[in-house]
Design a protein around this motif. Structure first.
Motif, PDB file in Angstrom:
ATOM      1  N   TYR A  80       0.826  -1.205   0.000  1.00  0.00           N
ATOM      2  CA  TYR A  80       0.000   0.000   0.000  1.00  0.00           C
ATOM      3  C   TYR A  80       0.865   1.262   0.000  1.00  0.00           C
ATOM      4  CZ  TYR A  80      -3.774   3.182   1.309  1.00  0.00           C
ATOM      5  OH  TYR A  80      -4.687   4.209   1.338  1.00  0.00           O
ATOM      6  N   ARG A  81       1.957   1.219   0.751  1.00  0.00           N
ATOM      7  CA  ARG A  81       2.857   2.376   0.767  1.00  0.00           C
ATOM      8  C   ARG A  81       3.464   2.620  -0.615  1.00  0.00           C
ATOM      9  NH1 ARG A  81       5.865   5.025   4.922  1.00  0.00           N
ATOM     10  NH2 ARG A  81       7.508   6.296   3.991  1.00  0.00           N
TER      11      ARG A  81
ATOM     12  N   THR B 294       2.099   1.857  -3.397  1.00  0.00           N
ATOM     13  CA  THR B 294       1.027   2.408  -4.222  1.00  0.00           C
ATOM     14  C   THR B 294       0.840   3.891  -3.947  1.00  0.00           C
ATOM     15  OG1 THR B 294      -0.108   0.261  -4.212  1.00  0.00           O
ATOM     16  CG2 THR B 294      -1.413   2.186  -4.828  1.00  0.00           C
ATOM     17  N   LEU B 295       0.865   4.253  -2.663  1.00  0.00           N
ATOM     18  CA  LEU B 295       0.710   5.662  -2.297  1.00  0.00           C
ATOM     19  C   LEU B 295       1.850   6.508  -2.841  1.00  0.00           C
ATOM     20  CD1 LEU B 295      -0.503   5.491   1.429  1.00  0.00           C
ATOM     21  CD2 LEU B 295      -1.853   6.065  -0.589  1.00  0.00           C
ATOM     22  N   GLU B 296       3.067   5.991  -2.775  1.00  0.00           N
ATOM     23  CA  GLU B 296       4.214   6.745  -3.284  1.00  0.00           C
ATOM     24  C   GLU B 296       4.087   6.977  -4.789  1.00  0.00           C
ATOM     25  OE1 GLU B 296       7.380   4.282  -1.988  1.00  0.00           O
ATOM     26  OE2 GLU B 296       7.578   5.249  -0.021  1.00  0.00           O
TER      27      GLU B 296
ATOM     28  N   GLU C 180       1.210   7.075  -6.443  1.00  0.00           N
ATOM     29  CA  GLU C 180       0.104   8.016  -6.642  1.00  0.00           C
ATOM     30  C   GLU C 180       0.502   9.438  -6.255  1.00  0.00           C
ATOM     31  OE1 GLU C 180      -2.964   6.322  -4.280  1.00  0.00           O
ATOM     32  OE2 GLU C 180      -3.692   4.987  -5.877  1.00  0.00           O
ATOM     33  N   ALA C 181       1.340   9.563  -5.233  1.00  0.00           N
ATOM     34  CA  ALA C 181       1.767  10.889  -4.791  1.00  0.00           C
ATOM     35  C   ALA C 181       2.559  11.623  -5.866  1.00  0.00           C
ATOM     36  CB  ALA C 181       2.607  10.777  -3.519  1.00  0.00           C
TER      37      ALA C 181
ATOM     38  N   HIS D  80      -4.445  13.109  -1.840  1.00  0.00           N
ATOM     39  CA  HIS D  80      -4.848  12.171  -0.785  1.00  0.00           C
ATOM     40  C   HIS D  80      -3.710  11.213  -0.441  1.00  0.00           C
ATOM     41  CE1 HIS D  80      -9.271  12.788  -0.151  1.00  0.00           C
ATOM     42  NE2 HIS D  80      -9.124  13.477  -1.262  1.00  0.00           N
ATOM     43  N   ALA D  81      -2.979  10.782  -1.451  1.00  0.00           N
ATOM     44  CA  ALA D  81      -1.863   9.865  -1.196  1.00  0.00           C
ATOM     45  C   ALA D  81      -0.788  10.529  -0.348  1.00  0.00           C
ATOM     46  CB  ALA D  81      -1.278   9.386  -2.526  1.00  0.00           C
TER      47      ALA D  81
ATOM     48  N   GLU E 272      -1.931  10.672   3.218  1.00  0.00           N
ATOM     49  CA  GLU E 272      -1.842   9.373   3.896  1.00  0.00           C
ATOM     50  C   GLU E 272      -0.400   9.001   4.198  1.00  0.00           C
ATOM     51  OE1 GLU E 272      -4.314   5.942   3.160  1.00  0.00           O
ATOM     52  OE2 GLU E 272      -5.315   7.044   1.549  1.00  0.00           O
ATOM     53  N   LEU E 273       0.505   9.372   3.311  1.00  0.00           N
ATOM     54  CA  LEU E 273       1.911   9.046   3.556  1.00  0.00           C
ATOM     55  C   LEU E 273       2.430   9.719   4.814  1.00  0.00           C
ATOM     56  CD1 LEU E 273       3.449   9.108  -0.045  1.00  0.00           C
ATOM     57  CD2 LEU E 273       3.361   7.160   1.517  1.00  0.00           C
TER      58      LEU E 273
END
Length: 643
Positions: free
Chosen positions: A457-458, A460-462, A464-465, A635-636, A639-640
C-alpha cells in the motif's frame, strides 16, 4: 435513502411519444404514391406505438411496486413475497423500457434520414444522413450494452460470500465454548449455529451467507461471529444476552427474513448502485436508453426502503427481547451500553495497530492492558450511538434500553461503565482450551498480513503521490461566448431592420431585447475566458472565483455532467470542510450546493488546458482523468504523512 417522486420515471417516454406525435402530424396528409411520406408515416406510427408501450411499462412498474410496498407493511412474510415478485418482474420491465425507448428513437432518426434524403439529395444531405445513420448504429450498440448491463446486474443478485478475518472454532478444539452456546440456546429454544468464527474486528453478528475465512475454509450454514475484543470485556450474563439476540434472528418468522430476504435485498441494492456508478457516462444515449430503466430500478428500492427500515427496527426489538429472555433485561441493557462505551477505545487501539503506529505480538492481551489504564469509562454520547453491525441497522442504544423498560439508573451505569481489571475475564478464559494461544496465533497471522499489505500500500501511495506535482491551468473556451455575441448582433440587426421598415410589433421588441440579452451574456462570458477557470496545484484548486483555494485533501468525490453545451463539475467535500462560497445560481461560475455539500463549477462550452505550445481542448474523460490524478495524488501525500 432519499425518496424521489415518480414523475421523473415518465420523462423520457413522454418526450419520445410527444416527438413521435409531432412527426406523425407533419406527414398526416400523405398523397397516394408518395413513398417517402408513407415511409415516414409508418416510422412515426411505430415510434408512437413504442413510446406508448414504454409509458405502459413504466406505469405498470410504478403500480406494481407501489401496491407491493404498501402491502409489505402487513407482515414480514408479505414483504418477502411481494419483494420477490417485484424482483423477478423488474429485470423484464427494465429491459422492455430499454428496448421500446431505443427502438422508438431509431424510428424517429430514420424518419429524419428519409426527410433529409428527399429534400437535400446533394452531398450535404448525404452527409447529414450519414451522421444520423451513425447515431442509429450508436443507439443499437447502446441497446445491446444496456441489456447486457441489466443481465449482469441481476446476475449479481445472488448474495456474495461474507469475508471474515478470523478462526473457525470447532467442537473438537473448543468443546467448552460449544457447550456454553448450546446452554444459551436451550434457555429460549434458539437454533444452534452451524459454525462459530472468532476474530478481532466487527461486533457480534450471525449470517446465513456462505462465509469465506481469510486464507481459510469456506463455511456454509448459519455462522455466529464472536469478536474476542468484546467477549473478553463482558461477563457471562451480558455475553449470553448478546448471543441470544443474534441467534434470535434465526427463530420463528424472522428465520426466513434473515435467510432469504436480507441477503437478497442487500445484494440487489449493491448491484443497482454498482450499475448506477458504472453508467455515469456523458452521452445523450445513456440518458435516453439506459438511465430511464436504471432510475426505475433505483426507484423500486426506494419504494421498499421505508417498509424494510420499519421491519428492521421491529426485528431488532424482537431480537432484543430474545436476548433479555436468554439472560435478563438488565444484563442485556448493560451489554448494549458497555459495547457502545467500549467501541471508541477498542476501535482506536485496532486502528493504531492497522496503521502501524503501535506493534503487538498478542492483540487481545495488549488491548486489555491498554483498557486497564483508562479506568472507569465515560458515558459521553454512547446512549445515542447505533451499535455497528455488518448485516443490518440498529436503533440507538437509548431507544433499545427504553424498549426493555430497564431504568437508566446508577446501578446500570455502574455495571456498564465498570473499569477493566486483570482478573475479570475468567469467564472468557474458561470458554477456550487456551485463549492466549488462540489470540497469539490470530495476532501473528494478522500482523504478518497487515505488514505485507502496508508495504504494498505504501508503494502504491508513493506512486500516486507523484502523479501530479506541478500546476495546470484550465480555461473556458471563448467559442460559446462568440456564438452568443454573434447571435445577439444578428437579432439586433433583425430587430433594427423591422423598426426601419416601420413594422413595430411585440415580436420586434422581443427580438431586440433578446439581442441585447444574448450580446451582454456573450460579453460577460467572453470576459470570463480571459483568465483561467481553474488552476490545479499540488495540494489545492485555485480560481479567480474562489475566495480561497479549495484543498484537494478535503474533496471526497467528484463528478462531471454535460447537458447540451454546458458542463458542470461537482466537488463533493468532506463534512469537516465548509467553503465560504455563495449558494446563488444565477450567473455564478462557482457556487456551493449545501444539500449535496458540493462545490459546483459551471462551464459554458469546452475546457482548454494550458500547455507550452498553447491551449488544447480536453474532452470529458480527459478532464475527469486529470482532476482525478490531482485529487488522488493529494490524498496519497496526506496518507503518507501517517506512515
Amino acid at each position: 435513502m432519499e425518496r424521489k417522486g415518480t414523475l421523473h420515471l415518465f420523462t423520457v417516454p413522454v418526450c419520445i411519444l410527444s416527438y413521435a406525435l409531432w412527426q406523425y402530424w407533419r406527414v398526416a396528409d400523405v398523397l397516394e404514391g408518395d413513398a417517402e411520406g408513407l415511409l415516414r408515416q409508418t416510422l412515426a406510427m411505430l415510434a408512437i406505438a413504442l413510446g406508448g408501450a414504454a409509458l405502459l411499462v413504466v406505469g405498470a412498474a410504478v403500480g406494481l411496486c407501489t401496491t407491493s410496498a404498501r402491502a409489505s407493511r402487513h407482515s414480514q412474510s408479505t414483504l418477502i413475497r411481494t419483494f420477490t415478485r417485484c424482483r423477478r418482474l423488474l429485470p423484464f420491465m427494465m429491459a422492455a423500457e430499454i428496448v421500446t425507448c431505443g427502438l422508438a428513437v431509431i424510428c424517429l432518426a430514420l424518419s429524419e434520414v428519409t426527410w433529409l434524403m428527399s429534400h437535400f439529395g446533394g452531398a450535404g444531405g448525404f452527409k447529414l444522413a450519414a451522421v444520423i445513420l451513425v447515431a442509429v448504429g450508436a443507439i443499437l450498440w447502446m441497446l445491446l450494452k444496456s441489456l447486457t448491463s441489466i443481465r449482469r446486474c441481476f446476475a449479481l443478485f445472488q448474495p456474495d460470500d461474507t469475508e471474515i478475518y478470523g478462526v473457525n472454532v470447532t467442537v473438537a478444539n473448543n468443546p467448552a465454548l460449544w457447550q456454553w452456546i448450546r446452554d444459551v440456546t436451550r434457555r429460549a429454544e434458539l437454533t444452534v449455529p452451524d459454525n462459530i468464527v472468532v476474530g478481532f474486528f466487527d461486533g457480534f453478528f450471525v449470517t446465513a451467507n456462505t462465509v469465506q475465512i481469510e486464507e481459510g475454509k469456506r463455511l456454509t450454514g448459519n455462522t455466529l461471529y464472536l469478536p474476542l475484543t468484546y467477549m473478553a470485556l463482558l461477563d457471562d450474563a451480558e455475553a449470553a444476552a448478546v448471543i441470544g439476540h443474534e441467534l434470535g434472528h434465526f427463530t420463528g418468522e424472522d428465520t426466513q427474513y434473515s435467510l432469504r430476504f436480507v441477503p437478497l435485498y442487500a445484494g440487489m441494492q449493491n448491484s443497482l448502485e454498482q450499475m448506477a456508478n458504472s453508467s455515469q457516462g456523458f452521452s445523450w444515449l445513456d440518458r435516453i436508453v439506459l438511465r430511464p430503466s436504471l432510475d426505475m430500478g433505483l426507484w423500486f428500492l426506494q419504494t421498499f426502503h421505508e417498509a424494510v427500515s420499519d421491519w428492521a427496527r421491529i426485528r431488532e426489538y424482537a431480537a432484543d427481547n430474545m436476548g433479555a429472555k436468554v439472560s435478563s433485561p438488565a444484563a442485556f441493557a448493560s451489554a448494549l451500553l458497555r459495547i457502545s462505551v467500549l467501541d471508541v477505545p477498542v476501535s482506536r487501539f485496532l486502528g493504531e495497530l492497522l496503521h502501524g503506529r503501535v506493534t503487538s505480538t498478542n492483540w487481545l492481551v495488549d488491548l486489555l492492558v491498554a483498557l486497564q489504564k483508562i479506568g472507569p469509562f465515560a458515558l459521553q454520547n454512547s446512549l445515542d450511538n447505533e451499535i455497528a453491525h455488518p448485516m443490518d441497522s440498529h436503533p440507538t442504544t437509548r431507544e433499545r434500553i427504553a424498549a426493555l423498560t430497564v431504568p437508566l439508573d446508577s446501578e446500570l451505569l455502574a455495571r456498564a461503565l465498570r473499569p477493566v481489571t486483570a482478573g475479570d475475564n475468567a469467564f472468557f478464559g474458561g470458554l477456550f482450551a487456551d485463549a492466549d494461544v488462540l489470540s497469539l496465533s490470530l495476532s501473528r497471522t494478522l500482523s504478518t498480513k497487515i505488514t505485507a499489505q502496508r508495504k504494498v500500500y505504501r508503494q502504491t501511495l508513493e506512486a500516486e503521490a507523484g502523479l501530479a506535482t506541478g500546476s495546470v491551468a484550465l480555461w473556458m473556451s471563448a467559442k460559446v461566448a462568440w456564438y452568443m455575441i454573434i447571435a445577439g448582433l444578428v437579432m439586433l440587426l433583425g430587430g433594427g431592420a423591422l423598426l426601419l421598415f416601420k413594422t413595430v410589433s411585440p415580436w420586434c421588441v422581443l427580438i431586440l431585447f433578446g439581442g441585447i440579452a444574448f450580446g451582454l451574456l456573450g460579453i460577460i462570458t467572453l470576459r470570463r475566458t480571459r483568465q483561467p477557470l481553474l488552476v490545479l496545484m499540488q495540494d489545492a484548486i485555485a480560481s479567480p472565483w474562489l475566495p480561497q483555494p479549495l484543498p484537494l485533501k478535503n474533496i471526497a468525490d467528484y463528478n462531471l455532467t454535460i447537458i447540451s453545451s454546458s458542463m458542470t463539475i461537482e466537488f463533493f467535500m468532506d463534512d469537516d470542510y465548509q467553503p465560504n462560497l455563495t449558494t446563488k445560481r444565477f450567473m455564478q461560475v462557482i457556487r456551493f450546493n449545501p444539500r449535496k455539500h458540493a462545490v459546483a463549477i459551471v462551464v459554458a462550452g469546452d475546457v482548454l488546458r494550458q500547455q507550452e505550445n498553447g491551449k488544447v481542448k480536453l474532452d470529458a474523460q480527459a478532464l475527469l482523468t486529470l482532476i482525478g490524478q490531482y485529487i488522488v495524488s493529494a490524498h496519497a501525500r496526506a496518507e503518507l504523512e501517517d506512515f
